[in-house]
Design an enzyme around this catalytic site. Structure first.
Site, short mmCIF file in Angstrom:
data_model
loop_
_atom_site.label_atom_id
_atom_site.label_comp_id
_atom_site.label_asym_id
_atom_site.label_seq_id
_atom_site.Cartn_x
_atom_site.Cartn_y
_atom_site.Cartn_z
N GLU A 35 0.87 -1.16 0.00
CA GLU A 35 0.00 0.00 0.00
C GLU A 35 0.91 1.22 0.00
O GLU A 35 1.81 1.33 0.85
CB GLU A 35 -0.89 0.02 1.26
N ARG A 260 5.04 -12.44 9.93
CA ARG A 260 5.76 -11.23 9.55
C ARG A 260 7.07 -11.14 10.33
O ARG A 260 7.23 -11.72 11.39
CB ARG A 260 4.89 -9.99 9.77
N LYS A 270 4.19 1.00 9.55
CA LYS A 270 4.34 2.25 8.81
C LYS A 270 3.74 3.42 9.58
O LYS A 270 4.24 4.54 9.51
CB LYS A 270 3.69 2.14 7.42
P1 ATP Z 1 2.87 -2.12 8.05
O1 ATP Z 1 2.31 -3.05 9.06
O2 ATP Z 1 4.32 -1.89 8.14
O3 ATP Z 1 2.12 -0.84 7.95
P2 ATP Z 1 1.50 -3.28 5.88
O4 ATP Z 1 1.28 -4.73 5.97
O5 ATP Z 1 0.36 -2.43 6.16
O6 ATP Z 1 2.78 -2.88 6.71
P3 ATP Z 1 1.64 -3.29 3.07
O7 ATP Z 1 2.06 -2.21 2.18
O8 ATP Z 1 0.23 -3.71 3.08
O9 ATP Z 1 2.09 -2.86 4.51
O10 ATP Z 1 2.58 -4.55 2.88
C1 ATP Z 1 2.90 -5.08 1.63
C2 ATP Z 1 3.27 -6.50 1.81
O11 ATP Z 1 4.37 -6.63 2.69
C3 ATP Z 1 2.14 -7.31 2.38
O12 ATP Z 1 2.03 -8.51 1.66
C4 ATP Z 1 2.56 -7.55 3.78
O13 ATP Z 1 2.03 -8.74 4.26
C5 ATP Z 1 4.07 -7.57 3.69
N1 ATP Z 1 4.67 -7.16 4.94
C6 ATP Z 1 4.44 -6.02 5.62
N2 ATP Z 1 5.12 -6.00 6.77
C7 ATP Z 1 5.84 -7.15 6.82
C8 ATP Z 1 6.73 -7.73 7.77
N3 ATP Z 1 7.04 -7.10 8.90
N4 ATP Z 1 7.26 -8.94 7.48
C9 ATP Z 1 6.95 -9.56 6.34
N5 ATP Z 1 6.11 -9.09 5.42
C10 ATP Z 1 5.54 -7.90 5.66
MG MG Z 2 -1.26 -3.95 4.80
#
Ligand code: ATP
Ligand code: MG
Length: 558
Positions: A35, A260, A270
């Protein structure tokens, strides 16, 4: 560098099984779906390495798809940065760059189909009422009074939502599933909300936006993704994604969840990283203390080290916290093999070599890659009567085992000469300001003249040739392994996470260093020329990581 990315894991087992059964016609097609509401961090790097790595290994494909369904938080700046960061990590999506917003029209048509089939309705309850009506794990939800609107009425209201007739928050479109389902996500999840917001790509074309639950599975389906790999929090959403795709009668990818990445001394969300940036606790998304790809890159982390780290941690089904030291180990291993060596004195103490001729300068040729016997590259370091050594390499009242400088003791100046400390110069406050030493002309090149041994070898820089530099040393951004412990992550910020040394003295070959160049300063760690603040004539170096490895050592003890 060795890579064990082909080591088996549960995701590979699933893919192997699918290939064996020809489930997807022999295809492996993954995607990375960020995102664009912030910069990528090391957790994303894990997901990127996983998705692109699997496709590489199986001869498949990976799409980059922006999940740009929330214009309130998303910006073009983030889209651009994400693209650059994934490229920098070394992955390529060829011509398969997509956006969930590419599918807004299709998603809208599918929503209309659900309404016509009696599987979606427009609800006038407020967000708060919807939450209340949803119930809990132990208490079933109850139906909204608007749940039984006719398809015709729903179609009319939905079209008017789209046309912009209603204010934000006044109505939503919900799937009509089961308000008493034990699966909470089945309790009539919201599919669309009204948002009068300008979208980075679609501008003001839309004022209704699909929820992630409505966009994600369908986007995967449209792109023909075979294995939709996501983090554990989406496990509970999987039944809903499958249900929606079944109602639409379209292609169904397989969703696989993994744990994760969490790191000690690090926040990864984020939202929290944005707070650190917005409120000025760090200098920006690329602050070298940030766990962002930008920050780590500026600090001196390499793509190879990040990929190596992703391999080392592997994938698991259960959440855990990885030691930050393991990430440091990965970069240390990479730089140990590749970084040229140089001498840099961080906290200088002047030495005058009293028996060395005043105007004389000698040049010593020293190996640039002493760790690699096959690499014969050398560089020249000048020696003269006045040199700098590290303050910590001198002790006036030294214990017996202090094998460095102390009155009467002899050490080797790396690659130059044996010197013996004969005098200590102090200021009025009794601070040591200078050492007087003598050198042994017979020990040229640091070789023993007569078989006599010295236990200590220290680095040094010729004073008149030295390059002055600013050095930035980094410590953990948080004082607690778990930054949330006690009062929350802001309270646990480490006031000493950045230490600036204004006037370090470096060997003259470093005058040529360019932003991003990396070195091992012998006995001090790995350093990278700062890509933002370094200027010709006024270089700034970031310490990427110290030399001391605490992770491998811990492993040995276990
Ligand atoms: P955050 O929790 O940091 O805001 P998010 O999951 O909202 O992250 P996205 O942009 O939706 O951020 O993430 C893109 C991809 O990266 C998704 O498939 C998500 O599952 C993966 N991802 C995000 N954070 C992690 C993490 N800490 N470890 C592994 N994969 C991750
Ligand atoms: Mg997400």
């Amino acid at each position: 560098m060795t890579t064990d990315s082909t080591t088996s894991n549960f995701i590979r087992s699933i893919i192997d099984e699918d290939l064996k059964n020809n489930t997807y016609g022999g295809r492996v097609h993954t995607r990375f779906p960020p995102e664009p509401n912030g910069y990528l961090h090391i957790g994303h790097a894990k997901s990127i390495c996983l998705n692109f790595g699997l496709a590489e290994d199986y001869g498949g494909k990976t799409n980059l798809r922006f999940d740009d369904t929330n214009p309130v938080k998303e910006e073009q700046e983030y889209i651009d940065a994400i693209i650059e960061d994934i490229r920098w990590l070394g992955f390529d999506w060829e011509d398969r760059l997509f956006y969930a917003s590419d599918y807004f029209e299709q998603l809208y048509e599918w929503a209309v189909k659900l309404i016509k089939d009696g599987k979606a309705y427009v609800d006038d309850l407020s967000a708060e009422e919807i939450r209340e009506y949803r119930g809990t794990l132990t208490r079933p939800g109850k139906n909204s009074p608007y749940r039984d609107r006719s398809a015709a009425e729903n179609l009319d209201l939905f079209a008017r939502m789209k046309a912009g007739e209603f204010p934000d928050g006044s109505r939503v479109l919900r799937a009509k599933i089961d308000m008493s389902s034990p699966i909470i996500n089945f309790r009539d999840p919201v599919l669309y909300r009204i948002l009068h917001e300008t979208h980075p790509r679609t501008g003001n074309e839309w004022c209704i936006y699909p929820m992630y639950d409505w966009a994600h599975g369908q986007s995967d389906s449209i792109e023909g993704i075979t294995h939709s790999i996501c983090t554990l929090e989406f496990e509970n959403h999987r039944p809903l994604y499958e249900w929606l795709l079944e109602q639409l009668g379209v292609y169904k990818p397989k969703q696989i969840e993994f744990a994760r990445l969490n790191l000690t001394y690090t926040v990864m969300s984020k939202r929290k990283l944005l707070k650190l940036v917005k409120e000025g606790y760090v200098s920006g998304w690329d602050d070298p203390r940030m766990p962002t790809i930008r920050g780590l890159r500026r600090r001196g982390y390499t793509p190879a080290a990040m990929r190596k780290f992703a391999d080392m941690i592997g994938v698991a089904k259960a959440n855990s916290v990885v030691d930050l030291e393991m990430l440091e180990y990965a970069i240390r291993e990479d730089l140990n093999a590749s970084a040229p060596r140089a001498m840099g004195v961080l906290r200088p103490l002047k030495i005058t070599v009293s028996n060395y001729p005043e105007e004389m300068v000698e040049e010593f040729e020293v190996p640039t890659h002493p760790q690699d016997k096959s690499n014969t590259e050398t560089r020249v370091v000048p020696f003269s009567r006045e040199i700098y050594v590290e303050q910590s390499d001198f002790m006036e009242d030294a214990p017996r085992k202090f094998f460095r400088l102390s009155p009467g003791r002899e050490v080797r100046l790396l690659g130059a000469y044996y010197v013996t400390c004969t005098d200590v110069v102090k200021d009025e406050d009794d601070n040591v300001t200078e050492l007087i030493c003598t050198y042994d002309p017979e020990s040229r090149g640091g070789q023993s003249p007569d078989g006599r041994k010295v236990r200590g070898t220290i680095h040094w820089v010729s004073a008149r040739h030295a390059v002055q530099a600013e050095i930035r040393l980094y410590n953990h951004l948080f004082t607690k392994k778990n930054p949330e412990e006690g009062g929350g992550f802001i309270q646990n910020l480490n006031p000493n996470s950045l230490e600036i040394i204004e006037n370090a003295m470096l060997e003259p070959s470093l005058a040529e260093a360019k932003p991003g160049d990396q070195f091992q300063f012998m006995r001090q760690g790995y350093f990278a020329v700062d890509s933002v603040d370094s200027k010709p004539g006024k270089p700034v170096f970031n310490r990427t990581v110290s030399l001391r490895d605490s992770w491998k050592k811990q492993q040995g003890k276990k």
